[in-house]
Design a protein around this motif. Structure first.
Motif, mmCIF file in Angstrom:
data_model
loop_
_atom_site.group_PDB
_atom_site.id
_atom_site.type_symbol
_atom_site.label_atom_id
_atom_site.label_comp_id
_atom_site.label_asym_id
_atom_site.label_seq_id
_atom_site.Cartn_x
_atom_site.Cartn_y
_atom_site.Cartn_z
ATOM 1 N N ALA A 98 0.824 -1.207 0.000
ATOM 2 C CA ALA A 98 0.000 0.000 0.000
ATOM 3 C C ALA A 98 0.860 1.261 0.000
ATOM 4 O O ALA A 98 0.514 2.266 -0.643
ATOM 5 C CB ALA A 98 -0.927 0.001 1.217
ATOM 6 N N LEU A 99 1.975 1.213 0.713
ATOM 7 C CA LEU A 99 2.870 2.370 0.745
ATOM 8 C C LEU A 99 3.437 2.641 -0.637
ATOM 9 O O LEU A 99 3.497 3.791 -1.082
ATOM 10 C CB LEU A 99 4.008 2.140 1.750
ATOM 11 N N TRP A 100 3.837 1.581 -1.327
ATOM 12 C CA TRP A 100 4.371 1.776 -2.678
ATOM 13 C C TRP A 100 3.307 2.371 -3.608
ATOM 14 O O TRP A 100 3.583 3.298 -4.363
ATOM 15 C CB TRP A 100 4.881 0.453 -3.262
ATOM 16 N N LYS A 101 2.095 1.822 -3.536
ATOM 17 C CA LYS A 101 1.026 2.305 -4.409
ATOM 18 C C LYS A 101 0.707 3.767 -4.137
ATOM 19 O O LYS A 101 0.422 4.533 -5.058
ATOM 20 C CB LYS A 101 -0.228 1.443 -4.219
ATOM 21 N N ALA A 102 0.770 4.169 -2.855
ATOM 22 C CA ALA A 102 0.515 5.566 -2.509
ATOM 23 C C ALA A 102 1.619 6.476 -3.033
ATOM 24 O O ALA A 102 1.371 7.608 -3.448
ATOM 25 C CB ALA A 102 0.393 5.718 -0.997
ATOM 26 N N ALA A 103 2.839 5.960 -3.024
ATOM 27 C CA ALA A 103 3.985 6.773 -3.451
ATOM 28 C C ALA A 103 4.084 6.862 -4.972
ATOM 29 O O ALA A 103 4.318 7.934 -5.533
ATOM 30 C CB ALA A 103 5.272 6.196 -2.875
ATOM 31 N N PHE A 104 3.924 5.729 -5.631
ATOM 32 C CA PHE A 104 4.109 5.664 -7.085
ATOM 33 C C PHE A 104 2.933 4.930 -7.729
ATOM 34 O O PHE A 104 3.066 3.782 -8.171
ATOM 35 C CB PHE A 104 5.420 4.946 -7.424
ATOM 36 N N PRO A 105 1.758 5.579 -7.790
ATOM 37 C CA PRO A 105 0.558 4.908 -8.309
ATOM 38 C C PRO A 105 0.668 4.465 -9.763
ATOM 39 O O PRO A 105 -0.031 3.545 -10.182
ATOM 40 C CB PRO A 105 -0.540 5.965 -8.125
ATOM 41 N N GLU A 107 3.504 3.356 -11.199
ATOM 42 C CA GLU A 107 4.623 2.425 -11.391
ATOM 43 C C GLU A 107 4.372 1.141 -10.614
ATOM 44 O O GLU A 107 4.146 1.163 -9.411
ATOM 45 C CB GLU A 107 5.936 3.072 -10.912
ATOM 46 N N GLU A 108 4.399 0.030 -11.292
ATOM 47 C CA GLU A 108 4.145 -1.246 -10.644
ATOM 48 C C GLU A 108 5.388 -1.733 -9.904
ATOM 49 O O GLU A 108 6.491 -1.719 -10.441
ATOM 50 C CB GLU A 108 3.734 -2.295 -11.684
ATOM 51 N N LEU A 109 5.191 -2.145 -8.650
ATOM 52 C CA LEU A 109 6.279 -2.732 -7.869
ATOM 53 C C LEU A 109 6.406 -4.198 -8.246
ATOM 54 O O LEU A 109 5.450 -4.961 -8.145
ATOM 55 C CB LEU A 109 5.991 -2.597 -6.367
ATOM 56 N N SER A 114 12.972 -5.394 -3.854
ATOM 57 C CA SER A 114 13.254 -4.857 -5.185
ATOM 58 C C SER A 114 14.136 -3.621 -5.088
ATOM 59 O O SER A 114 14.030 -2.837 -4.136
ATOM 60 C CB SER A 114 11.933 -4.494 -5.879
ATOM 61 N N GLU A 115 14.978 -3.444 -6.085
ATOM 62 C CA GLU A 115 15.802 -2.237 -6.158
ATOM 63 C C GLU A 115 14.942 -0.978 -6.297
ATOM 64 O O GLU A 115 15.406 0.130 -6.028
ATOM 65 C CB GLU A 115 16.769 -2.336 -7.353
ATOM 66 N N GLN A 116 13.691 -1.154 -6.689
ATOM 67 C CA GLN A 116 12.800 -0.007 -6.873
ATOM 68 C C GLN A 116 12.598 0.781 -5.577
ATOM 69 O O GLN A 116 12.311 1.982 -5.622
ATOM 70 C CB GLN A 116 11.435 -0.479 -7.380
ATOM 71 N N TRP A 117 12.734 0.110 -4.427
ATOM 72 C CA TRP A 117 12.505 0.792 -3.158
ATOM 73 C C TRP A 117 13.465 1.955 -2.950
ATOM 74 O O TRP A 117 13.157 2.903 -2.206
ATOM 75 C CB TRP A 117 12.626 -0.191 -1.991
ATOM 76 N N LYS A 118 14.617 1.917 -3.583
ATOM 77 C CA LYS A 118 15.579 3.008 -3.427
ATOM 78 C C LYS A 118 15.010 4.332 -3.941
ATOM 79 O O LYS A 118 15.441 5.398 -3.509
ATOM 80 C CB LYS A 118 16.882 2.670 -4.149
ATOM 81 N N GLU A 119 14.046 4.242 -4.853
ATOM 82 C CA GLU A 119 13.413 5.462 -5.374
ATOM 83 C C GLU A 119 12.676 6.215 -4.272
ATOM 84 O O GLU A 119 12.464 7.425 -4.378
ATOM 85 C CB GLU A 119 12.433 5.111 -6.500
#
Length: 271
Positions: A98-105, A107-109, A114-119
């Motif tokens: 949910a945190l990822w979706k709120a931050a980057f709606p 962009e799919e995690l 994942s290295e994506q968390w560094k964003e």
């Protein structure tokens, strides 16, 4: 946005590089402590002990009794503080998604690791390693900010306000640090409050079960406001946090503040 590891007193942390731009109260501020607690970075768990303790004149150690309602509210909050992040618990996994979706709606995690968390400003590909300093409540705090003040959340995440430094503080890890700082400032692990600040907060908590989460949101925006005012860069993070903490303590003790929404710094938040 790139990431860089920098040393600090033998530890390391991640910096984000900007590619584009009624009582007689007396105020005493104690010197910073060098105490370091368990955390994933040297600065993450550092004690920010600029404790602007307010005392009655002549008192050597204030003490406060709690009402049954306040005791119950404090116990519930302390129960939240005791919950460590556990990646094997579905509820914790869902909160991270949910945190990822709120931050980057948009962009799919690809995966929870994942290295994506560094964003978002986590140190590595697994955010759970950064939650050690604040527990599951630090994730809940970030989610509360995202859901209740989405514009402020995005402004802080994307560093959209003011003239930013070349090397910025990492959003997510800074958020965990703020949770930890508030726990210290409010002395929430004590049986009952030992400062006027802690006692004042418990009054607010007894009237608003989300008081800690709301104070977190206010503090995050205040910290960023101080960051800009001080023209800070990553080496100044601890100094900025100390300044924000002292400001917050002063505001909490103003006579005209009867709820958290009355804090002057509350006006920094936008939905």
């Amino acid at each position: 946005m790139g990431m860089d590891d920098r040393g600090d007193d033998g530890g390391s942390f991640v910096a984000v590089r900007r590619i584009s731009q009624g009582l007689d109260r007396t105020n005493t501020c104690h010197a910073p402590s060098d105490e370091v607690v368990a955390g994933s970075t040297a600065w993450l768990g550092r004690s920010l002990s600029c404790v602007c303790v307010q005392r009655k004149a002549g008192d050597s150690r204030p003490s406060f009794d709690l009402t049954p309602v306040q005791e119950d509210c404090l116990q519930r909050l302390q129960n939240r503080l005791d919950i460590a992040y556990d990646g094997s618990i579905p509820e914790h996994q869902e909160a991270l998604w949910a945190l990822w979706k709120a931050a980057f709606p948009e962009e799919e995690l690809r995966d929870l690791i994942s290295e994506q968390w560094k964003e978002m400003g986590w140190q590595g590909k697994d955010p759970s390693t950064d939650f050690r300093g604040g527990g599951f409540i630090s994730l809940e705090n970030l989610l509360y900010l995202a859901r209740n003040f989405p514009k402020s959340f995005q402004d802080l995440l994307q560093k959209q306000e003011g003239e930013r430094a070349m090397w910025e503080y990492p959003f997510a890890v800074a958020g965990v640090n703020i949770t930890f700082m508030l726990i210290q400032m409010l002395d929430l692990e004590a049986v009952k409050p030992r400062t006027f600040v802690g006692a004042t907060f418990l009054k607010f908590l007894s009237e608003n079960e989300s008081a800690f989460d709301l104070l977190y949101c206010i503090t995050f925006k205040l910290m960023d406001h101080k960051w800009l005012a001080m023209h800070a860069s990553y080496m100044d993070f601890n100094a900025v946090m100390k300044s924000a903490r002292c400001q917050l303590e002063k505001e909490l003790l103003q006579d005209n503040v009867t709820r958290l929404e009355d804090l002057p710094s509350y006006s920094l938040l936008t939905r």
